[in-house]
Design a protein around this motif. Structure first.
Motif, PDB file in Angstrom:
ATOM      1  N   LEU A  71       0.981  -1.692  -0.268  1.00 33.61           N
ATOM      2  CA  LEU A  71      -0.083   0.115   0.092  1.00 33.61           C
ATOM      3  C   LEU A  71       0.889   0.942   0.302  1.00 33.61           C
ATOM      4  N   THR A  72       1.806   1.193   0.719  1.00 29.97           N
ATOM      5  CA  THR A  72       2.334   2.767   1.533  1.00 29.97           C
ATOM      6  C   THR A  72       4.117   2.679  -0.095  1.00 29.97           C
ATOM      7  N   GLY A  73       3.524   1.762  -0.410  1.00 29.17           N
ATOM      8  CA  GLY A  73       4.815   1.998  -1.928  1.00 29.17           C
ATOM      9  C   GLY A  73       4.029   2.563  -3.033  1.00 29.17           C
ATOM     10  N   ASP A  74       2.573   2.305  -3.344  1.00 28.75           N
ATOM     11  CA  ASP A  74       1.637   2.572  -4.150  1.00 28.75           C
ATOM     12  C   ASP A  74       1.674   3.987  -4.147  1.00 28.75           C
ATOM     13  N   PRO A  75       2.475   4.820  -4.709  1.00 32.92           N
ATOM     14  CA  PRO A  75       2.477   6.228  -5.137  1.00 32.92           C
ATOM     15  C   PRO A  75       1.064   6.549  -5.620  1.00 32.92           C
ATOM     16  N   ALA A  76      -0.259   6.282  -6.469  1.00 35.25           N
ATOM     17  CA  ALA A  76      -1.264   6.402  -6.554  1.00 35.25           C
ATOM     18  C   ALA A  76      -2.347   6.012  -5.106  1.00 35.25           C
ATOM     19  N   TRP A  77      -2.279   5.235  -4.451  1.00 35.92           N
ATOM     20  CA  TRP A  77      -2.976   4.424  -3.154  1.00 35.92           C
ATOM     21  C   TRP A  77      -2.196   5.715  -1.637  1.00 35.92           C
ATOM     22  N   ARG A  78      -1.086   5.925  -2.068  1.00 35.68           N
ATOM     23  CA  ARG A  78      -0.037   6.777  -1.212  1.00 35.68           C
ATOM     24  C   ARG A  78      -1.033   8.467  -1.349  1.00 35.68           C
ATOM     25  N   GLU A  79      -0.627   8.647  -2.486  1.00 36.70           N
ATOM     26  CA  GLU A  79      -1.318  10.326  -2.858  1.00 36.70           C
ATOM     27  C   GLU A  79      -2.901  10.347  -2.502  1.00 36.70           C
ATOM     28  N   ARG A  80      -3.364   9.475  -3.226  1.00 33.60           N
ATOM     29  CA  ARG A  80      -5.002   9.038  -2.849  1.00 33.60           C
ATOM     30  C   ARG A  80      -5.410   9.238  -1.022  1.00 33.60           C
ATOM     31  N   LEU A 107     -10.039   3.571   1.471  1.00 36.60           N
ATOM     32  CA  LEU A 107      -8.684   3.953   1.204  1.00 36.60           C
ATOM     33  C   LEU A 107      -8.604   2.489   1.021  1.00 36.60           C
ATOM     34  N   TRP A 108      -9.064   1.907   2.434  1.00 35.33           N
ATOM     35  CA  TRP A 108      -8.473   0.771   2.565  1.00 35.33           C
ATOM     36  C   TRP A 108      -9.534  -1.018   1.900  1.00 35.33           C
ATOM     37  N   PRO A 109      -8.379  -2.459   1.926  1.00 38.21           N
ATOM     38  CA  PRO A 109      -8.811  -3.529   1.419  1.00 38.21           C
ATOM     39  C   PRO A 109      -9.589  -3.622   2.104  1.00 38.21           C
ATOM     40  N   ALA A 110     -10.609  -4.336   1.797  1.00 34.54           N
ATOM     41  CA  ALA A 110     -12.004  -5.555   2.488  1.00 34.54           C
ATOM     42  C   ALA A 110     -11.364  -5.831   3.865  1.00 34.54           C
ATOM     43  N   GLU A 111     -10.294  -6.851   3.861  1.00 33.32           N
ATOM     44  CA  GLU A 111     -10.108  -7.550   4.544  1.00 33.32           C
ATOM     45  C   GLU A 111      -8.796  -6.720   5.630  1.00 33.32           C
ATOM     46  N   THR A 112      -9.095  -5.560   5.942  1.00 36.13           N
ATOM     47  CA  THR A 112      -8.277  -4.623   7.019  1.00 36.13           C
ATOM     48  C   THR A 112      -8.204  -4.631   8.315  1.00 36.13           C
TER      49      THR A 112
END
Length: 147
Positions: A71-80, A107-112
């Motif tokens: 998650l944190t390594g994905d620039p698109a997710w991090r920016e969102r 922001l979060w996966p279903a099984e967080t």
């Protein structure tokens, strides 16, 4: 211990206390957050200090750490995620609580799990993207230095 070190510690603690009080006052006074009453603000203030030296989030499993890194390594997710915090702060005049941030379903996966959430927060902070983790209602994007 030298007087200089003791004085610096005292100033640091006073600065942190002022930030915590200002942040909680902003949340209590926010018309968009009627659930944050003066009583809740006082309760949060008494809990704000937290356990000394507590790194309770560091015991995540390898799977959780990998999922958080994804998650944190994905620039698109991090920016969102950081954009969501920016938007919240702009609308409210204070940052979201961790709980509010965690409850944002887009922001979060279903099984967080709580372990994943804690690990993501830690990775965003350590990675230089997130500030205000130790201040109630203080989450904010870390200002990037012009290096």
């Amino acid at each position: 211990m030298s007087v200089t070190v003791t004085t610096k510690r005292l100033v640091t603690r006073q600065d942190r206390a002022a930030k915590v009080q200002a942040s909680i006052a902003a949340a209590v006074g926010c018309p968009l957050c009627p659930e944050v009453t003066a009583e809740i603000g006082l309760e949060i203030l008494t809990k704000a200090r937290g356990p000394e030296g507590g790194h309770w989030w560091s015991k995540a499993s390898k799977t959780v750490q990998e999922c958080a890194a994804e998650l944190t390594g994905d620039p698109a997710w991090r920016e969102r995620a950081l954009g969501w915090i920016d938007d919240y702060r702009a609308a409210h005049g204070h940052g979201p609580s961790w709980r509010t941030f965690w409850r944002e379903p887009s922001l979060w996966p279903a099984e967080t799990t709580v372990s994943l959430l804690n690990t993501v927060m830690r990775q965003l902070s350590v990675g230089g993207y997130l500030d205000g983790m130790k201040t109630p209602f203080g989450l904010r994007r870390r200002a990037q230095s012009d290096s």
